[in-house]
Design an enzyme around this catalytic site. Structure first.
Site, PDB file in Angstrom:
ATOM      1  N   ARG A  21       0.754  -1.363   0.172  1.00 33.22           N
ATOM      2  CA  ARG A  21      -0.190   0.045  -0.008  1.00 33.22           C
ATOM      3  C   ARG A  21       0.796   1.518   0.004  1.00 33.22           C
ATOM      4  O   ARG A  21       0.526   2.250   0.544  1.00 33.22           O
ATOM      5  CB  ARG A  21      -0.906   0.088   1.136  1.00 33.22           C
ATOM      6  CG  ARG A  21      -2.033  -1.207   1.167  1.00 33.22           C
ATOM      7  CD  ARG A  21      -3.281  -0.496   0.164  1.00 33.22           C
ATOM      8  NE  ARG A  21      -4.224  -1.870   0.032  1.00 33.22           N
ATOM      9  CZ  ARG A  21      -5.071  -1.848   0.997  1.00 33.22           C
ATOM     10  NH1 ARG A  21      -5.389  -1.085   1.655  1.00 33.22           N
ATOM     11  NH2 ARG A  21      -6.061  -2.921   0.550  1.00 33.22           N
ATOM     12  N   ARG A  25      -3.050   6.476   1.106  1.00 34.35           N
ATOM     13  CA  ARG A  25      -3.684   7.695   1.469  1.00 34.35           C
ATOM     14  C   ARG A  25      -2.843   8.405   2.623  1.00 34.35           C
ATOM     15  O   ARG A  25      -3.053   9.501   3.129  1.00 34.35           O
ATOM     16  CB  ARG A  25      -4.872   7.277   2.388  1.00 34.35           C
ATOM     17  CG  ARG A  25      -6.018   6.856   1.623  1.00 34.35           C
ATOM     18  CD  ARG A  25      -7.256   5.951   2.346  1.00 34.35           C
ATOM     19  NE  ARG A  25      -6.813   4.848   2.734  1.00 34.35           N
ATOM     20  CZ  ARG A  25      -7.462   4.036   3.174  1.00 34.35           C
ATOM     21  NH1 ARG A  25      -8.649   4.183   3.299  1.00 34.35           N
ATOM     22  NH2 ARG A  25      -7.223   2.870   3.311  1.00 34.35           N
ATOM     23  N   ARG A  34      -6.389  11.345  -6.059  1.00 33.63           N
ATOM     24  CA  ARG A  34      -7.677  10.612  -6.044  1.00 33.63           C
ATOM     25  C   ARG A  34      -8.769  11.719  -6.004  1.00 33.63           C
ATOM     26  O   ARG A  34      -9.832  11.237  -6.579  1.00 33.63           O
ATOM     27  CB  ARG A  34      -7.658   9.882  -4.692  1.00 33.63           C
ATOM     28  CG  ARG A  34      -8.871   8.864  -4.641  1.00 33.63           C
ATOM     29  CD  ARG A  34      -8.871   8.137  -3.301  1.00 33.63           C
ATOM     30  NE  ARG A  34      -9.547   9.189  -2.379  1.00 33.63           N
ATOM     31  CZ  ARG A  34      -9.932   8.883  -0.905  1.00 33.63           C
ATOM     32  NH1 ARG A  34      -9.940   7.486  -0.612  1.00 33.63           N
ATOM     33  NH2 ARG A  34     -10.241   9.632  -0.155  1.00 33.63           N
ATOM     34  N   ASP A  71      -6.449  -2.558  -7.885  1.00 36.21           N
ATOM     35  CA  ASP A  71      -7.019  -3.199  -6.681  1.00 36.21           C
ATOM     36  C   ASP A  71      -7.536  -4.785  -7.065  1.00 36.21           C
ATOM     37  O   ASP A  71      -7.605  -5.005  -8.187  1.00 36.21           O
ATOM     38  CB  ASP A  71      -8.248  -2.727  -5.985  1.00 36.21           C
ATOM     39  CG  ASP A  71      -8.665  -3.238  -4.572  1.00 36.21           C
ATOM     40  OD1 ASP A  71      -8.061  -2.583  -3.748  1.00 36.21           O
ATOM     41  OD2 ASP A  71      -9.390  -4.101  -4.502  1.00 36.21           O
ATOM     42  N   TYR A 148     -14.737 -12.593  -1.029  1.00 38.26           N
ATOM     43  CA  TYR A 148     -15.371 -11.276  -1.564  1.00 38.26           C
ATOM     44  C   TYR A 148     -16.804 -11.510  -2.312  1.00 38.26           C
ATOM     45  O   TYR A 148     -17.867 -10.954  -2.211  1.00 38.26           O
ATOM     46  CB  TYR A 148     -14.735 -10.225  -2.000  1.00 38.26           C
ATOM     47  CG  TYR A 148     -13.813  -9.510  -1.086  1.00 38.26           C
ATOM     48  CD1 TYR A 148     -14.393  -8.409  -0.342  1.00 38.26           C
ATOM     49  CD2 TYR A 148     -12.350  -9.663  -1.113  1.00 38.26           C
ATOM     50  CE1 TYR A 148     -13.654  -7.543   0.436  1.00 38.26           C
ATOM     51  CE2 TYR A 148     -11.724  -8.650  -0.154  1.00 38.26           C
ATOM     52  CZ  TYR A 148     -12.407  -7.913   0.482  1.00 38.26           C
ATOM     53  OH  TYR A 148     -11.637  -7.048   1.513  1.00 38.26           O
TER      54      TYR A 148
HETATM   55  O1  CP3 Z   1       0.135  -1.405  -2.519  1.00 41.64           O
HETATM   56  C1  CP3 Z   1      -0.120  -0.637  -3.411  1.00 41.64           C
HETATM   57  O2  CP3 Z   1       0.404   0.447  -3.246  1.00 41.64           O
HETATM   58  C2  CP3 Z   1      -0.760  -1.085  -4.560  1.00 41.64           C
HETATM   59  C3  CP3 Z   1      -2.223  -1.175  -4.617  1.00 41.64           C
HETATM   60  C4  CP3 Z   1      -3.285  -1.808  -3.880  1.00 41.64           C
HETATM   61  C5  CP3 Z   1      -4.320  -1.425  -3.550  1.00 41.64           C
HETATM   62  N1  CP3 Z   1      -4.905  -2.573  -2.717  1.00 41.64           N
HETATM   63  C6  CP3 Z   1      -4.981  -0.229  -3.530  1.00 41.64           C
HETATM   64  C7  CP3 Z   1      -6.019   0.353  -2.488  1.00 41.64           C
HETATM   65  C8  CP3 Z   1      -2.859  -3.247  -3.664  1.00 41.64           C
HETATM   66  C9  CP3 Z   1      -1.933  -4.146  -3.836  1.00 41.64           C
HETATM   67  C10 CP3 Z   1      -4.172  -3.562  -2.934  1.00 41.64           C
HETATM   68  C11 CP3 Z   1      -4.542  -5.248  -2.829  1.00 41.64           C
HETATM   69  C12 CP3 Z   1      -5.857  -5.293  -2.056  1.00 41.64           C
HETATM   70  N2  CP3 Z   1      -7.055  -4.909  -1.984  1.00 41.64           N
HETATM   71  C13 CP3 Z   1      -5.925  -6.302  -0.907  1.00 41.64           C
HETATM   72  C14 CP3 Z   1      -4.756  -7.479  -0.819  1.00 41.64           C
HETATM   73  C15 CP3 Z   1      -3.931  -6.743   0.362  1.00 41.64           C
HETATM   74  C16 CP3 Z   1      -4.136  -6.584   1.815  1.00 41.64           C
HETATM   75  O3  CP3 Z   1      -4.554  -5.569   1.914  1.00 41.64           O
HETATM   76  O4  CP3 Z   1      -4.678  -7.567   2.307  1.00 41.64           O
HETATM   77  C17 CP3 Z   1      -7.163  -6.413  -0.412  1.00 41.64           C
HETATM   78  C18 CP3 Z   1      -7.804  -7.379   0.753  1.00 41.64           C
HETATM   79  C19 CP3 Z   1      -7.904  -5.457  -1.122  1.00 41.64           C
HETATM   80  C20 CP3 Z   1      -9.295  -5.113  -0.894  1.00 41.64           C
HETATM   81  C21 CP3 Z   1      -9.531  -3.530  -0.521  1.00 41.64           C
HETATM   82  N3  CP3 Z   1      -9.334  -2.548  -1.322  1.00 41.64           N
HETATM   83  C22 CP3 Z   1      -9.904  -3.325   0.675  1.00 41.64           C
HETATM   84  C23 CP3 Z   1     -10.460  -4.082   1.946  1.00 41.64           C
HETATM   85  C24 CP3 Z   1     -10.109  -1.861   0.746  1.00 41.64           C
HETATM   86  C25 CP3 Z   1     -10.578  -0.967   1.788  1.00 41.64           C
HETATM   87  C26 CP3 Z   1      -9.591  -1.098   2.975  1.00 41.64           C
HETATM   88  C27 CP3 Z   1      -8.977   0.040   3.136  1.00 41.64           C
HETATM   89  O5  CP3 Z   1      -7.675   0.041   3.327  1.00 41.64           O
HETATM   90  O6  CP3 Z   1      -9.524   1.101   2.908  1.00 41.64           O
HETATM   91  C28 CP3 Z   1      -9.420  -1.469  -0.437  1.00 41.64           C
HETATM   92  C29 CP3 Z   1      -9.368   0.099  -1.055  1.00 41.64           C
HETATM   93  C30 CP3 Z   1      -7.874   0.400  -1.453  1.00 41.64           C
HETATM   94  N4  CP3 Z   1      -7.350  -0.563  -2.224  1.00 41.64           N
HETATM   95  C31 CP3 Z   1      -6.955   1.628  -1.057  1.00 41.64           C
HETATM   96  C32 CP3 Z   1      -6.058   1.514  -1.901  1.00 41.64           C
HETATM   97  C33 CP3 Z   1      -5.108   2.467  -1.830  1.00 41.64           C
HETATM   98  C34 CP3 Z   1      -7.781   2.647   0.020  1.00 41.64           C
HETATM   99  C35 CP3 Z   1      -8.682   3.267  -1.155  1.00 41.64           C
HETATM  100  C36 CP3 Z   1      -8.740   4.811  -1.139  1.00 41.64           C
HETATM  101  O7  CP3 Z   1      -8.116   5.655  -1.437  1.00 41.64           O
HETATM  102  O8  CP3 Z   1      -9.845   5.131  -0.426  1.00 41.64           O
END
Ligand code: CP3
Length: 340
Positions: A21, A25, A34, A71, A148
């Site tokens: 990540r 944010r 964003r 994502d 999911y």
């Molecule tokens: O790592 C990186 O910088 C690359 C981008 C990346 C994102 N999601 C961006 C993201 C990667 C590799 C993921 C993978 C992802 N997404 C996983 C596997 C890794 C893990 O976290 O266990 C999972 C389970 C998801 C599903 C997901 N996406 C969830 C549960 C959420 C909401 C939770 C949260 O942290 O808000 C997201 C949203 C998400 N994916 C964000 C980002 C930067 C936040 C969204 C935002 O900008 O509001």
């Protein structure tokens, strides 16, 4: 590329480092892009902007690898499911998969083609990223995606999906097979578009007991990695099954790097898997709230992994309220303290 060399266990001048990540944010620059995109999904679907946020942590923090900004859930989205990211609630599928009829409506080829915006993002990033920095492509594990797709959103008990495992395993396998077919082709297209390394995230691995884990998750992770390794041996594959420290003795398969989550002691992973896989990880992400805690965390990992095959990372994603200064400090300290 030092990151690719490290994935193959070659000696590198220091341990390469990146953060799960890392484009997210905690960076004001990310929040700005964003906001311009409107929302998170629109950002994922806009190759120019997704490219821009992918490169931000490389420029700002000096990490050794960029990870594609996208994502894991864009796969079920492009298979035909309706997805929303609700503020404060995370991702929600409005019509979860209930039966074979729902599954039949989802298309493998439509998804692989519909994900063109991801391939375009990768081409743009590879065109702008420094030649010595690796680009990591990724997908979610079939098990995590299926969870999911069936639960519709994050869950504490996994009751709906686990009920299927024990009452209708054939259906569960049919769903996992279909998702696996998409993921093999999706990862292949990411490699063809310029990803130098690929990673599979199994975030919900720890929901399953051992026998169920190997039957319903690990077997499909291995299928994806064997497929990719047989066609693209020069592209390292990283697998990340989160929270399965109790099952390490049974981990096997044709892949290069095992990503260790923060709850697994690094010495345990080294003892059980270090002789056959490069390890990645596993600093506890909340250590990033304190520079003393960062130093302590790095010191411990270095004491176990120094002169062994290792890539530095957090043991899960960086949190949104971590100070950017501390993220910078973490990267600098790793690059300094692991120098040989
Ligand atoms: O790592 C990186 O910088 C690359 C981008 C990346 C994102 N999601 C961006 C993201 C990667 C590799 C993921 C993978 C992802 N997404 C996983 C596997 C890794 C893990 O976290 O266990 C999972 C389970 C998801 C599903 C997901 N996406 C969830 C549960 C959420 C909401 C939770 C949260 O942290 O808000 C997201 C949203 C998400 N994916 C964000 C980002 C930067 C936040 C969204 C935002 O900008 O509001």
């Amino acid at each position: 590329m030092i990151f690719v060399d490290a994935c193959f266990g070659k000696k590198t001048p220091y341990s390469p480092v990146w953060m799960m990540r890392q484009a997210g944010r905690y960076l004001p620059e990310y929040m700005e892009v964003r906001a311009q995109a409107g929302d998170f999904l629109s950002l994922c679907k806009d190759p120019q902007k997704a490219c821009e946020v992918t490169l931000q942590p490389v420029d700002i923090l000096g990490v050794d690898a960029a990870i594609l900004f996208s994502d894991i859930l864009v796969v079920p989205l492009e298979m035909g499911m309706e997805l929303k990211f609700l503020q404060g609630e995370g991702p929600v599928f409005s019509h979860p998969i209930k039966d074979q009829k729902d599954l039949d409506k989802l298309s493998v080829q439509k998804a692989v083609d519909g994900l063109e915006y991801v391939y375009e993002t990768i081409r743009l990033i590879r065109g702008r990223l420094a030649a010595d920095k690796a680009l990591i492509g990724f997908c979610g594990a079939p098990w995590t995606l299926a969870t999911y797709m069936i639960e519709g959103q994050g869950t504490k008990t996994y009751a709906t999906v686990k009920k299927l495992i024990y009452t209708n395993p054939q259906f569960m396998h049919a769903l996992l097979k279909k998702v696996t077919e998409v993921l093999k082709l999706y990862m292949e297209r990411q490699i063809q578009s310029g990803a130098n390394v690929v990673m599979v995230f199994d975030s919900w691995a720890a929901a399953l007991e051992e026998s169920a884990y190997f039957e319903f998750s690990w077997s499909y992770m291995k299928e994806i990695s064997s497929y990719l390794k047989s066609k693209y041996p020069h592209v390292p594959v990283i697998l990340f099954p989160k929270g399965i420290s109790g099952y390490l003795d049974k981990i096997d398969g044709d892949f290069d790097v095992f990503a260790v989550d923060w709850s697994t002691p690094i010495e345990l992973a080294q003892q059980k898997l270090g002789y056959k896989y490069v390890l990645q990880g596993n600093m506890e992400p909340t250590r990033l709230y304190s520079q003393d805690a960062i130093d302590e965390g790095i010191e411990h990992i270095v004491s176990v992994m120094k002169n062994k095959r290792h890539i530095f990372n957090l043991g899960h994603g960086i949190l949104p309220d971590v100070p950017v200064e501390n993220a910078k400090y973490f990267i600098k300290q790793v690059q300094k303290l692991t120098k040989i």
